[in-house]
Scaffold this active site. Sequence first.
Site, PDB file in Angstrom:
ATOM      1  N   TYR A  70       4.752  -7.091  16.621  1.00 44.12           N
ATOM      2  CA  TYR A  70       4.926  -6.257  15.428  1.00 44.12           C
ATOM      3  C   TYR A  70       5.731  -4.996  15.784  1.00 44.12           C
ATOM      4  CZ  TYR A  70       3.864  -2.632  12.046  1.00 44.12           C
ATOM      5  OH  TYR A  70       3.976  -1.597  11.174  1.00 44.12           O
ATOM      6  N   PHE A  82      10.173  -1.035   2.767  1.00 50.44           N
ATOM      7  CA  PHE A  82       8.797  -1.154   3.264  1.00 50.44           C
ATOM      8  C   PHE A  82       8.451  -2.590   3.644  1.00 50.44           C
ATOM      9  CE2 PHE A  82       8.508   2.448   0.278  1.00 50.44           C
ATOM     10  CZ  PHE A  82       7.813   3.373   1.022  1.00 50.44           C
ATOM     11  N   ARG A  85      -7.276   8.175  16.527  1.00 48.75           N
ATOM     12  CA  ARG A  85      -6.081   7.932  15.720  1.00 48.75           C
ATOM     13  C   ARG A  85      -5.772   9.155  14.872  1.00 48.75           C
ATOM     14  NH1 ARG A  85      -5.935   4.576  18.768  1.00 48.75           N
ATOM     15  NH2 ARG A  85      -5.696   2.313  18.578  1.00 48.75           N
ATOM     16  N   GLY A 110      -4.855  -4.837  22.570  1.00 53.15           N
ATOM     17  CA  GLY A 110      -3.653  -4.109  22.151  1.00 53.15           C
ATOM     18  C   GLY A 110      -3.924  -2.741  21.551  1.00 53.15           C
ATOM     19  N   LEU A 112      -9.680   0.424   9.570  1.00 51.35           N
ATOM     20  CA  LEU A 112     -10.973   1.083   9.766  1.00 51.35           C
ATOM     21  C   LEU A 112     -11.549   1.657   8.474  1.00 51.35           C
ATOM     22  CD1 LEU A 112     -13.199   2.014  11.661  1.00 51.35           C
ATOM     23  CD2 LEU A 112     -11.867   4.099  12.072  1.00 51.35           C
ATOM     24  N   TYR A 143       0.827  -1.225   0.000  1.00 53.19           N
ATOM     25  CA  TYR A 143       0.000   0.000   0.000  1.00 53.19           C
ATOM     26  C   TYR A 143       0.861   1.274   0.000  1.00 53.19           C
ATOM     27  CZ  TYR A 143      -3.307   3.361   2.108  1.00 53.19           C
ATOM     28  OH  TYR A 143      -4.072   4.453   2.418  1.00 53.19           O
ATOM     29  N   ASN A 186      -1.546   6.526  11.281  1.00 53.06           N
ATOM     30  CA  ASN A 186      -2.468   5.668  10.512  1.00 53.06           C
ATOM     31  C   ASN A 186      -2.519   6.059   9.034  1.00 53.06           C
ATOM     32  OD1 ASN A 186      -3.203   5.214  13.378  1.00 53.06           O
ATOM     33  ND2 ASN A 186      -4.737   3.899  12.430  1.00 53.06           N
ATOM     34  N   ILE A 209      13.322 -10.431   0.703  1.00 52.70           N
ATOM     35  CA  ILE A 209      14.338  -9.445   1.086  1.00 52.70           C
ATOM     36  C   ILE A 209      15.527 -10.118   1.755  1.00 52.70           C
ATOM     37  CG2 ILE A 209      12.772  -7.481   1.318  1.00 52.70           C
ATOM     38  CD1 ILE A 209      12.874  -8.025   4.407  1.00 52.70           C
ATOM     39  N   LEU A 227       5.231 -10.540  -2.725  1.00 49.54           N
ATOM     40  CA  LEU A 227       3.800 -10.593  -3.046  1.00 49.54           C
ATOM     41  C   LEU A 227       3.001 -11.396  -2.023  1.00 49.54           C
ATOM     42  CD1 LEU A 227       3.825 -10.839  -6.971  1.00 49.54           C
ATOM     43  CD2 LEU A 227       3.562  -8.808  -5.528  1.00 49.54           C
TER      44      LEU A 227
HETATM   45  N1  UDP Z   1     -11.446  -0.261  14.176  1.00 50.32           N
HETATM   46  C1  UDP Z   1     -12.794  -0.540  14.318  1.00 50.32           C
HETATM   47  N2  UDP Z   1     -13.408  -1.334  13.384  1.00 50.32           N
HETATM   48  C2  UDP Z   1     -12.729  -1.865  12.319  1.00 50.32           C
HETATM   49  C3  UDP Z   1     -11.346  -1.585  12.173  1.00 50.32           C
HETATM   50  C4  UDP Z   1     -10.746  -0.779  13.131  1.00 50.32           C
HETATM   51  O1  UDP Z   1     -13.442  -0.078  15.269  1.00 50.32           O
HETATM   52  O2  UDP Z   1     -13.339  -2.580  11.504  1.00 50.32           O
HETATM   53  C5  UDP Z   1     -10.783   0.640  15.149  1.00 50.32           C
HETATM   54  C6  UDP Z   1      -9.575   0.031  15.828  1.00 50.32           C
HETATM   55  O3  UDP Z   1      -9.954  -0.658  16.993  1.00 50.32           O
HETATM   56  C7  UDP Z   1      -8.724   1.277  16.115  1.00 50.32           C
HETATM   57  C8  UDP Z   1      -9.060   2.213  14.948  1.00 50.32           C
HETATM   58  O4  UDP Z   1     -10.299   1.740  14.421  1.00 50.32           O
HETATM   59  O5  UDP Z   1      -9.156   1.883  17.293  1.00 50.32           O
HETATM   60  C9  UDP Z   1      -8.011   2.187  13.849  1.00 50.32           C
HETATM   61  O6  UDP Z   1      -7.737   0.838  13.537  1.00 50.32           O
HETATM   62  P1  UDP Z   1      -6.884   0.409  12.278  1.00 50.32           P
HETATM   63  O7  UDP Z   1      -6.848  -1.089  12.264  1.00 50.32           O
HETATM   64  O8  UDP Z   1      -7.383   1.090  11.061  1.00 50.32           O
HETATM   65  O9  UDP Z   1      -5.434   0.985  12.566  1.00 50.32           O
HETATM   66  P2  UDP Z   1      -4.453   0.798  13.847  1.00 50.32           P
HETATM   67  O10 UDP Z   1      -4.662   2.020  14.683  1.00 50.32           O
HETATM   68  O11 UDP Z   1      -4.799  -0.473  14.537  1.00 50.32           O
HETATM   69  O12 UDP Z   1      -3.099   0.775  13.210  1.00 50.32           O
END
Ligand code: UDP
Length: 327
Positions: A141, A73, A219, A282, A188, A11, A170, A52, A33
């Site tokens: 991670y 990346f 975020r 987490g 999200l 991405y 994000n 890599i 890939l």
């Molecule tokens: N989130 C959510 N529903 C989803 C995907 C994510 O409520 O289907 C929430 C997730 O718990 C976090 C925020 O959206 O609080 C951003 O999540 P994402 O996975 O996009 O990015 P992250 O912050 O985990 O890197």
Amino acid sequence: MSILVTGGAGYIGSATVELLCERGERVIVLDDLARGHRGAVPAEVPFYHGEIGDEDLVRRIVREHGVESCIHFAALAYVGESVEDPARYFRNNVAQGLRLLDALLAEGVKRMVFSSTCATYGEPVQVPIPEDHPQQPTNPYGWSKLMMEQIMRAYDRAYGFRFVALRYFNAAGATRRCGEVHEPETHLIPNVLAAAEGQLPYVAVYGNDYPTPDGTCIRDYIHVADLGEAHILALDYLRRGGASDAFNLGNGQGYSVLEVIETARRVTGKRIEVRFEGRRPGDPSRLVADATRARTVLGWRPRYGDLETIIRTAYEWKLAHPRGYDS
Ligand code: UDP
């Protein structure tokens, strides 16, 4: 001379490749890939399907194409998966990453722009988060990325290896060519847009009992083209002889999950159903960048900062690519 981009089919990698090409840089992509899309890489860019950690392959690419720098990346990047299968994350992101560094060094390549993450900070003790915030990841991670930062720091002292670690908040949005497609999709904004398009019955909101104004997580969403631009500025900085360093990349503005959904309703004009579910393990309640350093040292100026623009670009890409890169 050319730039080796590992993970250039992913991405953020593919969006950066697009910008590098527009700028007239010579780019070589190496990608296994596992998570990337061949269709995300422009046809005219030399593409190597490989690991890599394949030192022979990396050394051959460097020699054949006169590689002078690497933008790295390629990595696995799901927090939940890393908790369930840490071995895979440490093997892929750290052990393979180390082989990449060694292959580059063996060929005299001593410049790297590295994809790091705000997940290296762990649960924040201060928000907005500056670069000197304690780094105490809460999942493998985040540790895998922090370990790579530490390894590169040691390589800098010992071997003169210069790197910039870019700690993304994000990543979101789309460029003309490149959009966000993960399998499975856990992020999200893609899930919200899938719900808008009827591909998901509703958006699951993970937790509404966080200590935030509406109870959902906050975020800092940053447009993928602004991230790409930061990589180019970081590369220029290293080419000018800049010292190894780390920079946060974010807008410095936080949006809650519900604010994202509300904005997506406005942008798409669609009903988007929501269902509240339990917290995702987490997830810190609030992650917002202090990205002052990237602005002052690299001269970075995010151009697509507001959430509506970010979501609009993602939505336009989705409408043009209803089945992702297979569309
Ligand atoms: N989130 C959510 N529903 C989803 C995907 C994510 O409520 O289907 C929430 C997730 O718990 C976090 C925020 O959206 O609080 C951003 O999540 P994402 O996975 O996009 O990015 P992250 O912050 O985990 O890197």
